[in-house]
Design an enzyme around this catalytic site. Structure first.
Site, PDB file in Angstrom:
ATOM      1  N   CYS A 153      -3.062   0.182   9.649  1.00 61.71           N
ATOM      2  CA  CYS A 153      -4.098  -0.703   9.100  1.00 61.71           C
ATOM      3  C   CYS A 153      -5.145  -1.107  10.138  1.00 61.71           C
ATOM      4  O   CYS A 153      -6.270  -1.458   9.780  1.00 61.71           O
ATOM      5  CB  CYS A 153      -3.480  -1.989   8.564  1.00 61.71           C
ATOM      6  SG  CYS A 153      -2.063  -1.783   7.528  1.00 61.71           S
ATOM      7  N   HIS A 162       0.826  -1.210   0.000  1.00 60.84           N
ATOM      8  CA  HIS A 162       0.000   0.000   0.000  1.00 60.84           C
ATOM      9  C   HIS A 162       0.862   1.264   0.000  1.00 60.84           C
ATOM     10  O   HIS A 162       2.012   1.241   0.472  1.00 60.84           O
ATOM     11  CB  HIS A 162      -0.879   0.038   1.266  1.00 60.84           C
ATOM     12  CG  HIS A 162      -2.061  -0.890   1.239  1.00 60.84           C
ATOM     13  ND1 HIS A 162      -2.368  -1.731   2.288  1.00 60.84           N
ATOM     14  CD2 HIS A 162      -3.019  -1.085   0.302  1.00 60.84           C
ATOM     15  CE1 HIS A 162      -3.469  -2.411   1.991  1.00 60.84           C
ATOM     16  NE2 HIS A 162      -3.883  -2.044   0.795  1.00 60.84           N
TER      17      HIS A 162
HETATM   18  N1  GLY Z   1      -3.012  -8.983   4.403  1.00 64.25           N
HETATM   19  C1  GLY Z   1      -3.351  -7.638   4.254  1.00 64.25           C
HETATM   20  C2  GLY Z   1      -3.930  -7.369   2.938  1.00 64.25           C
HETATM   21  O1  GLY Z   1      -3.494  -8.024   1.988  1.00 64.25           O
HETATM   22  O2  GLY Z   1      -4.807  -6.579   2.757  1.00 64.25           O
END
Ligand code: GLY
Length: 265
Positions: free
Chosen positions: A258, A171
């Site tokens: 996250c 990300h």
């Molecule tokens: N494991 C976190 C994601 O791939 O969104």
């Protein structure tokens, strides 16, 4: 409302979190090899993370668990919340699309909602905001159509949305996050720093590539304990991050941002 108040008095900041699914061992992985995840340790670390959010002044609420969704603890990805509006995402990984409904229910009383719709995809982990500048990562999870829809949803609220090419990590927020209104913490290997024009940049220590992810709660910072050299850089510049061990969740390719959805109360 389908969330339970966990802790903390009403404050300036609100954080939504979500319990770790017992199926987290089946999580999506993009840049990491699968290694065993100890659910008990992950749970202890998550509880410590929630306590740290409370200590930093957040009123924390747990959204109803989604045990069938392995990645559901990573609640940041299913919405992006601004003072004026909340954007419910359409996660790039199909396995995560069912995570949005419960989060939409808790946000609906708090903000007008917009939605990313097919063929757009957008993960909240690909979006960070500095003032009225919104940066959206172009990644395996977030496509140009998703970024265009985000831009359209925010246009009436005075935000600009800048697309950022990301390589080498999951990300945008794996590569860059904000530490204050003018400064970002960056892994320069994973993004083109030219896209961060006008911002002051702190680079992670080169031995800590995953260290660019930090949670900002107003002036306070919450950071992973696995990055002591980058932490020393931050401290030398006058920042005082509170650190928690998030190493077990990192095996699921998740980091500190996250695990919560933060909004001004
Ligand atoms: N494991 C976190 C994601 O791939 O969104």
């Amino acid at each position: 409302m389908s969330s339970d108040a966990l802790s903390g008095p009403p404050g300036r900041w609100r954080a939504f979190t979500r319990a770790i699914s017992p199926r987290i061992v089946e999580c999506e992985l993009t840049h990491l090899a699968r290694t065993p995840i100890d659910l008990a340790i992950a749970g202890v670390q998550h509880a410590e993370y929630v306590r740290a959010l409370v200590a930093l002044g957040c009123s924390v609420q747990e959204v109803e668990p989604a045990p069938d969704y392995p990645d559901s603890v990573f609640i940041e990805d299913v919405a992006v919340v601004f003072d004026e509006i909340a954007v419910i995402t359409r996660p790039g990984a199909e396995s995560r699309r069912g995570e949005t409904a419960a989060v939409e229910r808790v946000l609906a009383p708090l903000r007008p909602l917009a939605h990313i719709t097919a063929p757009g995809t957008l993960d909240g982990g690909d979006v960070f905001v500095v003032g009225k500048r919104v940066f959206a990562g172009r990644t395996g999870r977030t496509n140009d159509e998703g970024i265009a829809q985000l831009r359209a949803a925010l246009a009436g609220h005075g935000y600009t949305v800048e697309a950022v090419a990301v390589t080498g990590c999951l990300h945008l927020k794996s590569a860059v996050t904000t530490v204050d209104d003018q400064t970002v913490l960056v892994n320069p290997q994973w993004i083109d720093q030219a896209t961060l024009s006008g911002l002051d940049v702190i680079e992670v220590d080169p031995t800590e590539p995953m260290g660019a992810n930090i949670v900002r709660v107003g002036a306070a910072l919450l950071y992973g304990a696995s990055y002591p050299r980058t932490r020393a850089r931050l401290e030398a510049l006058g920042y005082s991050p509170v650190c928690v061990d998030a190493s077990e969740l990192a095996k699921a390719e998740g980091a500190v941002t996250c695990c919560s959805l933060l909004l001004r109360a």
